[in-house]
Design an enzyme around this catalytic site. Structure first.
Site, PDB file in Angstrom:
ATOM      1  N   GLU A  44       0.847  -1.189   0.000  1.00 47.29           N
ATOM      2  CA  GLU A  44       0.000   0.000   0.000  1.00 47.29           C
ATOM      3  C   GLU A  44       0.883   1.240   0.000  1.00 47.29           C
ATOM      4  O   GLU A  44       1.935   1.282   0.640  1.00 47.29           O
ATOM      5  CB  GLU A  44      -0.879  -0.005   1.254  1.00 47.29           C
ATOM      6  CG  GLU A  44      -1.816   1.187   1.384  1.00 47.29           C
ATOM      7  CD  GLU A  44      -2.641   1.134   2.656  1.00 47.29           C
ATOM      8  OE1 GLU A  44      -3.728   1.727   2.661  1.00 47.29           O
ATOM      9  OE2 GLU A  44      -2.189   0.510   3.641  1.00 47.29           O
ATOM     10  N   LYS A 119      -9.615   0.935  -2.526  1.00 45.38           N
ATOM     11  CA  LYS A 119      -9.804   0.395  -1.181  1.00 45.38           C
ATOM     12  C   LYS A 119     -11.226   0.673  -0.674  1.00 45.38           C
ATOM     13  O   LYS A 119     -11.690   1.813  -0.667  1.00 45.38           O
ATOM     14  CB  LYS A 119      -8.776   1.034  -0.252  1.00 45.38           C
ATOM     15  CG  LYS A 119      -8.772   0.529   1.178  1.00 45.38           C
ATOM     16  CD  LYS A 119      -7.649   1.228   1.942  1.00 45.38           C
ATOM     17  CE  LYS A 119      -7.569   0.773   3.387  1.00 45.38           C
ATOM     18  NZ  LYS A 119      -6.486   1.501   4.101  1.00 45.38           N
ATOM     19  N   CYS A 160      -5.023  -3.442   2.957  1.00 49.98           N
ATOM     20  CA  CYS A 160      -4.815  -3.118   4.363  1.00 49.98           C
ATOM     21  C   CYS A 160      -6.051  -3.360   5.249  1.00 49.98           C
ATOM     22  O   CYS A 160      -6.366  -4.497   5.577  1.00 49.98           O
ATOM     23  CB  CYS A 160      -4.312  -1.676   4.485  1.00 49.98           C
ATOM     24  SG  CYS A 160      -3.477  -1.317   6.057  1.00 49.98           S
TER      25      CYS A 160
END
Length: 279
Positions: A44, A119, A160
């Site tokens: 990320e 995301k 994440c």
């Protein structure tokens, strides 16, 4: 004959400028390819990991203009490898929203962008040690899951904080994922407590390989990330891990037939039942 795939996870400590970020990641990707990896994954924030709003806003570009993304596309073409940019922090492209996108970019061995993923889950928290994160103030969340085609099977894309939402991983596995990427920049307290446990759980629940390249160390803006990049097999065993937060390359060979073996032994993806949620 066993089907296998040689992969590499790149662990980085992304610097604060695009030029420095490119100089940081390029030799690591070259090393991974030289050591035999055909699929290389970065963490990320590969192009930018900056909490200071003024510097962040000055650095963000469109995906097509980002120098790290362009460099990695050229490198994929030159080296003949597939690369997943775990995420690039770029302009979202939404006219009425100034927030950035936290966007994974899958690149094939011709340097072409196969697909992208924004995301889904953004991280807002006040930690006991005094650290505060408000990702929602600067990042526009995505609104759809992405299963990407690769020569080795379906690749589920997550980033994440998504790791804490198991229904996303189950949906990707049921849609055909054999690998799920979890590029991350985990904080040190949550990384130490939860990182490996969550990754192994997602592998066991889905019967997928979990590929988790991470940021690690103390960054120029003061952020501290956990590192400890890891590859987990479909049965939940750790195939490879870094036990540190320093930049480097983690190699692993995936036995792709392990997905079928794990799912045959515990066919959980076929056993979902509808149920009434508690009131």
């Amino acid at each position: 004959m066993t089907r296998s795939l040689d992969i590499a996870l790149i662990q980085t400590r992304t610097p604060a400028t695009a030029e420095a970020a490119w100089a940081h990641v390029e030799p690591l990707v070259r090393e991974a390819a030289a050591r035999g990896a055909k699929f290389i994954l970065t963490p990320e924030g590969t192009n930018l990991l900056e909490q200071r709003r003024d510097r962040r806003e000055a650095a963000i570009t469109d995906l097509a203009s980002d120098p790290v993304v362009a460099g990695l596309r050229g490198l994929a073409r030159e080296l003949g490898v597939w690369i997943l940019i775990g995420s690039a922090i770029v302009r979202s492209g939404v006219a009425d929203d100034a927030r950035a996108a936290n966007r994974a970019v899958l690149i094939d061995d011709r340097g072409e962008v196969v697909t992208t993923y924004d995301k889904l889950h953004v991280f807002d928290v006040d930690l006991p040690g005094g650290e505060t994160y408000r990702e929602s103030s600067t990042v526009r969340p995505g609104d759809g899951a992405v299963l990407a085609p690769t020569p080795w099977g379906g690749l589920g894309l997550t980033i994440c904080y998504d790791i804490r939402f198991p229904h996303l991983y189950r949906a990707l596995a049921r849609a055909g994922a054999v690998m799920i990427a979890v590029p991350a920049a985990f904080t040190v307290p949550t990384g130490e407590a939860h990182w490996e446990t969550l990754l192994r759980a997602r592998a066991i629940e889905t019967g997928c390989f979990i590929l988790a390249p991470a940021q690690g160390g103390t960054h120029e803006d003061g952020r501290r990330t956990w590192g400890h990049s890891i590859v987990v097999a479909p049965w939940g065993e750790v195939l490879a891990r870094r036990d540190d937060d320093t930049p480097g390359v983690l190699l692993a060979t995936l036995d792709l037939d392990a997905v079928d073996r794990a799912r045959a032994a515990v066919p959980q993806l076929r056993h979902d039942r509808e149920f009434t949620a508690p009131a």
